[in-house]
Design a protein around this motif. Structure first.
Motif, mmCIF file in Angstrom:
data_model
loop_
_atom_site.group_PDB
_atom_site.id
_atom_site.type_symbol
_atom_site.label_atom_id
_atom_site.label_comp_id
_atom_site.label_asym_id
_atom_site.label_seq_id
_atom_site.Cartn_x
_atom_site.Cartn_y
_atom_site.Cartn_z
ATOM 1 N N HIS A 67 -0.251 -7.559 9.431
ATOM 2 C CA HIS A 67 0.272 -6.808 10.572
ATOM 3 C C HIS A 67 1.395 -5.917 10.045
ATOM 4 C CE1 HIS A 67 -2.065 -9.273 13.250
ATOM 5 N NE2 HIS A 67 -1.465 -10.379 12.854
ATOM 6 N N ILE A 68 1.364 -4.631 10.402
ATOM 7 C CA ILE A 68 2.378 -3.700 9.916
ATOM 8 C C ILE A 68 2.855 -2.806 11.052
ATOM 9 C CG2 ILE A 68 1.467 -3.642 7.561
ATOM 10 C CD1 ILE A 68 0.247 -0.917 8.283
ATOM 11 N N LYS A 69 3.966 -2.110 10.799
ATOM 12 C CA LYS A 69 4.474 -1.100 11.724
ATOM 13 C C LYS A 69 4.137 0.270 11.162
ATOM 14 C CE LYS A 69 8.450 -3.227 13.930
ATOM 15 N NZ LYS A 69 9.894 -3.063 14.154
ATOM 16 N N GLY A 70 3.786 1.189 12.050
ATOM 17 C CA GLY A 70 3.471 2.545 11.635
ATOM 18 C C GLY A 70 4.728 3.389 11.504
ATOM 19 N N LYS A 71 4.535 4.687 11.262
ATOM 20 C CA LYS A 71 5.657 5.613 11.186
ATOM 21 C C LYS A 71 6.259 5.821 12.567
ATOM 22 C CE LYS A 71 4.232 8.130 7.126
ATOM 23 N NZ LYS A 71 3.989 9.453 6.533
ATOM 24 N N LYS A 72 7.549 6.136 12.587
ATOM 25 C CA LYS A 72 8.250 6.303 13.852
ATOM 26 C C LYS A 72 7.732 7.538 14.585
ATOM 27 C CE LYS A 72 12.430 4.979 15.164
ATOM 28 N NZ LYS A 72 13.861 4.791 15.204
ATOM 29 N N ASN A 88 14.021 9.501 22.444
ATOM 30 C CA ASN A 88 13.629 8.112 22.248
ATOM 31 C C ASN A 88 12.598 8.060 21.135
ATOM 32 O OD1 ASN A 88 15.084 6.649 24.198
ATOM 33 N ND2 ASN A 88 13.750 7.436 25.806
ATOM 34 N N GLY A 89 12.281 6.859 20.697
ATOM 35 C CA GLY A 89 11.255 6.712 19.680
ATOM 36 C C GLY A 89 10.829 5.260 19.577
ATOM 37 N N LEU A 93 2.602 -0.797 16.365
ATOM 38 C CA LEU A 93 2.131 -1.921 15.554
ATOM 39 C C LEU A 93 0.644 -1.751 15.250
ATOM 40 C CD1 LEU A 93 3.842 -4.831 17.486
ATOM 41 C CD2 LEU A 93 4.561 -3.838 15.332
ATOM 42 N N PHE A 94 0.278 -2.044 14.000
ATOM 43 C CA PHE A 94 -1.115 -1.975 13.571
ATOM 44 C C PHE A 94 -1.506 -3.274 12.890
ATOM 45 C CE2 PHE A 94 0.178 2.519 13.452
ATOM 46 C CZ PHE A 94 -0.797 3.061 14.272
#
Length: 105
Positions: A67-72, A88-89, A93-94
């Motif tokens: 499980h990873i986080k993508g680019k902001k 905001n940003g 999750l991928f």
């Protein structure tokens, strides 16, 4: 070449055996295997099988690798001449999945 187009979290992905794909976050532990039964299209040795809407006799087994986080992603709102600005940003999750095999009944 054997491949299938499947529905994962209301998005369509082309899955090829022993390849990796990043899909929206799946709430399953890393290393577990999942059976996908919403297959739209299946191709084997040049023959196409289309579902209406899904194929009943084809299933896909996938394994969750990580499980990873993508680019902001930035969200910027502004209204002209009003002095209104909001920034905001978030980081989506991928899940990285590996296609283990295709099951034909």
């Amino acid at each position: 070449m054997i491949y299938a187009i499947v529905n994962i979290k209301d998005k369509q992905f082309k899955l090829i055996e022993n390849k990796y794909v990043y899909v929206p976050h799946i709430s399953v532990n890393v290393g577990e295997k999942i059976l996908l039964n919403q297959v739209f299209l299946f191709s084997k040795e040049g023959k196409l099988f289309l579902g209406d809407p899904f194929l009943e006799k084809i299933n896909v087994i996938i394994e969750i690798m990580e499980h990873i986080k993508g680019k902001k992603i930035f969200i910027f709102k502004k209204k002209r001449r009003k002095g209104y600005k909001v920034k905001n940003g978030f980081r989506p999750l991928f899940s990285k999945i590996k296609i283990v095999s295709f099951l034909e009944k």
